[in-house]
Scaffold this active site. Sequence first.
Site, PDB file in Angstrom:
ATOM      1  CB  ALA A 159      -0.929  -0.009   1.210  1.00  0.00           C
ATOM      2  CE1 TYR A 160       5.549   5.295   3.119  1.00  0.00           C
ATOM      3  CE2 TYR A 160       7.174   3.928   2.019  1.00  0.00           C
ATOM      4  CZ  TYR A 160       6.839   5.088   2.691  1.00  0.00           C
ATOM      5  OH  TYR A 160       7.798   6.040   2.937  1.00  0.00           O
TER       6      TYR A 160
END
Length: 256
Positions: A159-160
Amino acid sequence: MKATAAKPHAGRAAIVTGAARGIGLVIAERLAADGAQLVLGDADAAGLERSVQALRAAGTRVVGVAGDLSQEAVAQATVDAALREFGRLDILVNNAGGGVILPFLEQTPETLRRTIDRNLWTAIWSCRAALPVMKKQRYGRIVNLGADSVYSGLHAHAAYNAAKGGVHAMCSALAREFGRDGITVNSVAPCAVNTPQLAELIAGDATLHDKFLGVIPLGRAAEMDEVAGFVSYVASEEAGFITGQVLSINGATTTR
């Protein structure tokens, strides 16, 4: 004051987001040491005020704007503060971030939104607010804090990496769009950095030490002042022919 080798940012006004602590604060301190006057932005109002007061005590002209920079109005208020206090804006360092680091299937809709908001929308809105000012001046330096994990595929960073990959992609497009206006746009992409946040994360799960640091050939995390020194160079007049680049600080974790 005129810029010199000792004070490459003399007479320049800079915004540093996410500057209440950690990498952002160290970047702000380095830019101040190199002659810049500063606007600091952060959602942590109390931490931001402490950082502003410490920099003022050291002789820096500095103001703080507290708020959530993933909101357009806050990003605009931060740029407006630079114009009000200094009459110009030369440097924007998009450091605000802080992803929720979890295995992808443990992420929730809320943690996914928070990760995208903190890392991508903060940079989008800040760039959108700053670019008209820089275009009018025909000078500007935008330095985004990206992430080498976009290339290394680090554990629990999907996600990052989606957010930081967006920052990297925006950088190359903005560099081409605004290059003839005297504006450079780059991303500085560290791997693991020796911050209090990293220490907290690893302390909570001993297996993360090897997953995050064991992949770095130099055998250690980057120090915050190593990142700050490079950001200051990329933000300088001397780096005027460097633009549209993702510049890794990674101890040879990835080579491209």
